[in-house]
Design an enzyme around this catalytic site. Structure first.
Site, PDB file in Angstrom:
ATOM      1  N   HIS A  81       0.800  -1.186   0.154  1.00 33.58           N
ATOM      2  CA  HIS A  81       0.110   0.007  -0.157  1.00 33.58           C
ATOM      3  C   HIS A  81       0.989   1.311   0.096  1.00 33.58           C
ATOM      4  CE1 HIS A  81      -0.196  -0.037   4.869  1.00 33.58           C
ATOM      5  NE2 HIS A  81       1.045   0.560   4.178  1.00 33.58           N
ATOM      6  N   HIS A 132      -2.914   4.650   9.388  1.00 28.77           N
ATOM      7  CA  HIS A 132      -1.784   5.241   9.880  1.00 28.77           C
ATOM      8  C   HIS A 132      -1.640   6.283  10.600  1.00 28.77           C
ATOM      9  CE1 HIS A 132      -0.790   2.763   6.092  1.00 28.77           C
ATOM     10  NE2 HIS A 132       0.491   2.642   6.586  1.00 28.77           N
ATOM     11  N   HIS A 144       9.883  -3.351   4.801  1.00 30.57           N
ATOM     12  CA  HIS A 144      10.400  -1.951   4.778  1.00 30.57           C
ATOM     13  C   HIS A 144      10.354  -1.520   6.062  1.00 30.57           C
ATOM     14  CE1 HIS A 144       5.985  -1.696   5.166  1.00 30.57           C
ATOM     15  NE2 HIS A 144       6.074  -0.405   5.314  1.00 30.57           N
ATOM     16  N   GLU A 199       3.201  -5.090   9.143  1.00 27.77           N
ATOM     17  CA  GLU A 199       2.165  -5.080   8.333  1.00 27.77           C
ATOM     18  C   GLU A 199       1.683  -6.293   7.600  1.00 27.77           C
ATOM     19  OE1 GLU A 199       2.377  -0.419   7.366  1.00 27.77           O
ATOM     20  OE2 GLU A 199       3.055  -1.676   5.487  1.00 27.77           O
TER      21      GLU A 199
END
Ligand code: DHB
Ligand code: FE
Length: 292
Positions: free
Chosen positions: A12, A59, A196, A243
């Site tokens: 995303h 977020h 990430h 995530e």
């Protein structure tokens, strides 16, 4: 009876949304990323789902450290696009499916799986970027091709749910969908990841071996994959790599013997490894073709 007809895993990355909004999709850096979704957009157009359940994370947009539910189901009729600092993205408001969402809430909660019911929620890139990648880029005054039930998972404040808990939630969602009397065809997305890390000494960390093994496991051995502890996601795939637990909700919700019919992986987009997989029931035409 409603049925979950396919599962989609998809990153995303917010910069993908910015590339769309700023008209940069044809630039070589971005066309490499978008090329991996051309097949998927056509596939989705043919699939024509009646509803999408999109498992995503907020977020610190609708929720914050003040209050963050572990699992929050969007039961509203619509979900406005959040302003994440540069104004709301110019994409259509996300239409919900309040009736099916309320049914899922009832079924899952009475199945002893606690969910937070959300009747008013803005949605950020965690939801809209995967929608663009699979549904294309409708203009703000157009509409998305189907209603969406957002399922928000806390992966931003410790402790997130375990992969196994996510997988079991997926199974409860499947049971809920299959007890809805109307013949709806439902697609479910697991979003976020892949490897990430955005800040700290390891910022920029990518681990393609881990990501590819995760995609293999999701296709072929999902139960073993649910045993990965948080610390392993963080060590191997970076702090934000956790995530990926959200993909287990999707995997739990689809047929156990689903097969991989499409995969795409590229590095980087912004700071992130972009992964994408489509899983379909073994009996589907696409699955038969993939087996040949
Ligand atoms: C980045 C990736 C994310 O998944 C996110 O939520 C925020 C930032 C990034 O690559 O910069
Ligand atoms: Fe993120």
């Amino acid at each position: 009876m409603a049925k979950i007809v396919a599962g989609v895993g998809c990153s995303h990355v917010p910069a993908i949304g910015a590339a769309i909004d700023l008209g940069k999709t044809k630039e070589p850096y971005w066309s490499r990323v978008f090329s991996g979704f051309e097949h998927s957009k056509k596939w989705m157009e043919e699939l024509k789902p009646d509803v999408a359940i999109i498992v995503y994370n907020d977020h610190a947009t609708a929720f914050s450290v003040d209050m963050i539910p572990t699992f929050a189901l969007g039961c509203a009729a619509e979900f406005p696009i959040a302003d994440e600092g540069w104004g709301p993205r110019p994409v259509p408001v996300v239409q919900g499916h309040p009736e099916l969402a309320a049914h899922i809430a009832q079924s899952v909660i009475l199945d002893e799986f606690d969910l937070t019911i959300v009747n008013n929620m803005e949605v950020d890139h965690g939801l809209t970027v995967p929608m663009n990648l699979l549904f294309g880029n409708p203009k703000q005054d157009e509409s998305w091709p189907c209603p969406v039930i957002p399922l928000m998972v806390n992966v931003v404040m410790y402790p997130p749910p375990t992969g196994h808990r996510c997988y079991m939630l997926g199974k409860a969602i499947r049971k809920a969908v299959e007890s809805w009397p109307e013949d709806l065809r439902v697609v479910i997305f697991g979003t976020g990841g892949m490897s990430h890390q955005i800040s700290g000494p390891r910022a920029g960390l990518i681990n393609s071996d881990f990501d590819k093994a995760f995609l293999d496991g999701l296709a072929n051995d999902p139960v073993s994959l649910t045993k990965i502890p948080h610390v392993e996601y963080m060590r191997e795939a970076g702090a934000e790599g956790v995530e990926m637990v959200m993909w287990h909700v999707m995997r739990g919700a689809i047929d156990e013997d689903s097969v991989e019919t499409y995969r795409f992986y590229t590095v980087p987009a912004s700071n992130t490894a972009v992964g994408h997989i489509i899983l379909e029931p073994k009996g589907s035409a696409a699955a038969k073709q993939a087996a040949e």
